[in-house]
Design an enzyme around this catalytic site. Sequence first.
Site, PDB file in Angstrom:
ATOM      1  N   GLU A 158      35.709  42.080  52.405  1.00 51.79           N
ATOM      2  CA  GLU A 158      35.370  41.199  51.511  1.00 51.79           C
ATOM      3  C   GLU A 158      36.939  40.352  51.436  1.00 51.79           C
ATOM      4  O   GLU A 158      37.989  40.857  51.492  1.00 51.79           O
ATOM      5  CB  GLU A 158      35.670  42.035  50.060  1.00 51.79           C
ATOM      6  CG  GLU A 158      35.709  41.262  48.793  1.00 51.79           C
ATOM      7  CD  GLU A 158      35.992  42.067  47.677  1.00 51.79           C
ATOM      8  OE1 GLU A 158      35.139  43.036  47.490  1.00 51.79           O
ATOM      9  OE2 GLU A 158      36.532  41.429  46.409  1.00 51.79           O
ATOM     10  N   GLU A 163      41.199  34.954  42.704  1.00 52.16           N
ATOM     11  CA  GLU A 163      40.877  35.608  41.501  1.00 52.16           C
ATOM     12  C   GLU A 163      41.914  35.360  40.537  1.00 52.16           C
ATOM     13  O   GLU A 163      43.032  35.330  41.076  1.00 52.16           O
ATOM     14  CB  GLU A 163      40.353  37.048  41.762  1.00 52.16           C
ATOM     15  CG  GLU A 163      41.181  37.859  42.329  1.00 52.16           C
ATOM     16  CD  GLU A 163      40.888  39.523  42.648  1.00 52.16           C
ATOM     17  OE1 GLU A 163      39.984  39.854  41.823  1.00 52.16           O
ATOM     18  OE2 GLU A 163      41.379  39.992  43.565  1.00 52.16           O
TER      19      GLU A 163
END
Length: 281
Positions: A158, A163
């Site tokens: 990932e 974020e």
Amino acid sequence: MTPSRLLPWFALLGCMACDPARSGRTDPPPTTVQPSHQDWKLVWQDEFDGPAGTPPSTERWSADVGGDGWGNGQYEHNTARPENASLDGEGRLVITARRERYQGNDYTSARYTTRGKFERTYGRFEARIQLPTGKGIWPAFWMLGANFNQVGWPTCGEIDIMEHRGQLPAIVRGSLHGPGYSGGENVGQEHVVAGGRLYEDFHVFAVEWDPDRIRWFVDDIAFMEVTPRDLPGNARWVFDHPHFLILNVAVGGGFVGPVDGTTQFPQQMRVDYVRAYSRVE
């Protein structure tokens, strides 16, 4: 989304629920080295052109629908409704988190992926985004290994391009998750973005992914680089196969904590474009 569709996707996915205090990386002064755009060739893009109120292109994106926490204790039910994700008629995709009772959840939002439609190994991946704000609001632009159904998470890999905790309006985070470095033990760091509050304007978030290196950028300023040598112990580098792109806004969850009375709704993430490039040979 039913539990069977979650496996091993988000049922196993501590994914973005990372704890920076445990990740072992701090934010050094940002590097002023800029990417060489002449070294890249555009291979995929979405400029989000289209009439206001229409969904994003079904040729490029699919909605992940469901509301059972997504492996991170999130509060929202992600839908495919235009109320939660639609074009604004001015060349932007708007993902909207709302406070409303829906399918047993107290909030709604949306998550869109390019799974099965655009999956790629290596390149530059970027999006120009204006972020939402507020305690417990968790927008993200990220990538997941397309082989997760075969090998599970985090072995699939990932790449969190960006974020953001809505309660920290000038800070973003980039990170990698893989076997031996996932969840709260990911390899990543936070970055304070010049210019202050991210909800006030658009910024370009990007990674440049090569076989032996991934670099993170905000507005073409590099703030982090990770190579196989940076992984803990004998951990394995798993970033050598196709990944797909994800855009979403979560409400609550391990990374951001709960919303509170100061959090205003609706909250919107506005995406001006998403583009992918390959290196010019």
